[in-house]
Motif scaffolding. Structure first.
Motif, short mmCIF file in Angstrom:
data_model
loop_
_atom_site.label_atom_id
_atom_site.label_comp_id
_atom_site.label_asym_id
_atom_site.label_seq_id
_atom_site.Cartn_x
_atom_site.Cartn_y
_atom_site.Cartn_z
N LEU A 44 -8.91 -2.43 1.52
CA LEU A 44 -9.59 -2.14 2.78
C LEU A 44 -9.10 -0.84 3.39
O LEU A 44 -9.89 -0.03 3.89
CB LEU A 44 -9.38 -3.30 3.77
N ASP A 72 -5.36 -7.12 3.41
CA ASP A 72 -6.48 -7.65 2.65
C ASP A 72 -6.59 -9.16 2.78
O ASP A 72 -7.67 -9.71 3.01
CB ASP A 72 -6.35 -7.28 1.17
N LEU A 78 -9.81 -10.29 4.86
CA LEU A 78 -10.82 -10.84 3.97
C LEU A 78 -10.96 -12.35 4.13
O LEU A 78 -12.08 -12.88 4.15
CB LEU A 78 -10.48 -10.52 2.51
N HIS A 79 -9.83 -13.05 4.27
CA HIS A 79 -9.87 -14.51 4.21
C HIS A 79 -9.28 -15.21 5.44
O HIS A 79 -9.35 -16.44 5.52
CB HIS A 79 -9.13 -15.01 2.97
N HIS A 86 -12.50 -12.69 10.20
CA HIS A 86 -12.31 -12.26 8.81
C HIS A 86 -13.65 -12.30 8.09
O HIS A 86 -14.61 -12.96 8.54
CB HIS A 86 -11.27 -13.12 8.10
N PHE A 87 -13.72 -11.59 6.98
CA PHE A 87 -14.98 -11.44 6.25
C PHE A 87 -15.55 -12.77 5.79
O PHE A 87 -16.77 -12.99 5.84
CB PHE A 87 -14.79 -10.50 5.05
N ASP A 88 -14.70 -13.68 5.29
CA ASP A 88 -15.20 -14.96 4.80
C ASP A 88 -15.95 -15.73 5.89
O ASP A 88 -16.91 -16.45 5.60
CB ASP A 88 -14.04 -15.82 4.27
N MET A 133 -8.60 -10.05 -3.08
CA MET A 133 -10.00 -10.47 -3.03
C MET A 133 -10.15 -11.91 -3.49
O MET A 133 -10.95 -12.66 -2.95
CB MET A 133 -10.85 -9.53 -3.91
N ASP A 145 -14.39 -15.90 -3.83
CA ASP A 145 -14.88 -14.52 -3.75
C ASP A 145 -14.39 -13.73 -4.96
O ASP A 145 -13.22 -13.85 -5.36
CB ASP A 145 -14.36 -13.83 -2.49
N LEU A 154 -16.87 -7.73 -2.99
CA LEU A 154 -17.47 -7.50 -1.68
C LEU A 154 -17.95 -6.06 -1.63
O LEU A 154 -17.21 -5.14 -1.96
CB LEU A 154 -16.44 -7.74 -0.57
#
Length: 301
Positions: A29, A118, A122-123, A140-142, A225, A232, A235
């Motif tokens: 990231l 990350d 991400l999580h 977070h992205f998730d 990731m 995942d 992304l």
């Protein structure tokens, strides 16, 4: 009198005045999106969008409603830290022999922070516990990103098609794709693809190479990731404009000589055991400004 002379009996080992850094960690990231300073109390980012297209108006004709949407995204920094005990004698000896313990510790902390970014962004994980963090919550992205291409099973057999489908989700929502993050497994699947004549489709990925770009797209590979328990594998999206992160504060390395700073009752007081404690801290914040500007590739198992 020795029967055989060798350098081990004649010369003592030499102390190399530098520690070999074995701490692993980097942030995909951070490589795709440059950091920028964040206020210690956090900040609000506003996303702005004109909701409709321009309207053609006839001479003396009535104008219709357009509309716009402004939404805030709050970026609040959270504290991360790392600490370790060392003996007072070791610290003294390292100074006398110029071993750069403090420098190596600081560099190792920076790598752990990069790896942790990350996992957190991400999580939503607390990296040390490898589990969801209540402090991070849903930031977070998730949690935020709902667009995803799901691969049936655990094997990645068509990574090129999967990637194109994920990109189509992002561009179909009228967003741009300027970067992608691969898990090592997804990158390996891409590296194995071959043309009809048997040659590598992506020779720049051979033997674990990280070219930085693929088909003109910036790409990074990160173990963060797809850690254990996460489905995942990749992304893609607009990392340059739809994701922001940065430091609110970085605290210099601290040497603590007293107390029980790691709260471990079995280790006791530092001074009572001729120890000191090395601690480094940082405050990091991030925000996903437009979840629709990203798409995951996931496995179903």
């Amino acid at each position: 009198m020795a029967d055989v002379l060798n350098k081990g009996t004649l010369f003592p080992e030499e102390l190399i005045p530098e520690l070999i850094q074995k701490t692993k960690g980097h942030s995909a990231l951070a490589n795709l999106c440059a950091a920028r300073p964040i206020p210690f109390n956090g900040q609000k980012e506003f996303t702005f969008q004109l909701d409709k297209e321009i309207d053609v108006v006839a001479e003396s004709g009535a104008k219709s409603k357009g509309g716009m949407t402004v939404e805030p995204v709050t970026v609040v920094p959270i504290k991360v830290e790392y600490g370790a005990r060392v003996s007072e004698e070791f610290m003294t000896a390292s100074e006398e022999r110029k071993i750069e313990v403090l420098k190596a510790f600081s560099e190792g902390f920076a790598r752990k922070v990069a790896k942790g970014l990350d996992l957190m962004a991400l999580h939503g994980w607390n990296p040390r516990k490898a589990a969801a963090s209540d402090v991070i919550g849903s930031n977070h992205f998730d949690s935020k990103v709902t667009q995803a291409i799901t691969i049936s099973g655990a094997e990645i057999t068509a990574p090129d098609e999967n990637m194109q489908a994920a990109i189509d989700l992002v561009t179909g929502a009228e967003n741009e794709v300027n970067g992608a993050i691969f898990s090592p497994k997804f990158k390996s699947a891409l590296a194995k693809l071959k043309n009809g004549d048997g040659s590598k489709l992506y020779p720049e990925l051979a033997w674990g190479n990280n070219p930085g770009t693929l088909n003109g797209l910036r790409v990074e590979t990160s173990n963060g990731m797809a850690p254990s328990g996460i489905k995942d594998v990749a992304l893609c999206g607009d990392f340059e404009n739809a994701f922001k992160w940065g430091y609110a504060k970085q605290i210099p390395l601290e040497v603590i000589p007293y107390g029980n700073p790691d709260n471990d009752p079995t280790l006791g007081d530092l001074k009572g055991h001729n120890q000191v404690y090395l601690r480094a801290e940082a405050y990091i914040g991030w925000g996903i400004l437009n979840p629709a500007a990203f798409a995951f590739i996931k496995t179903s198992a």
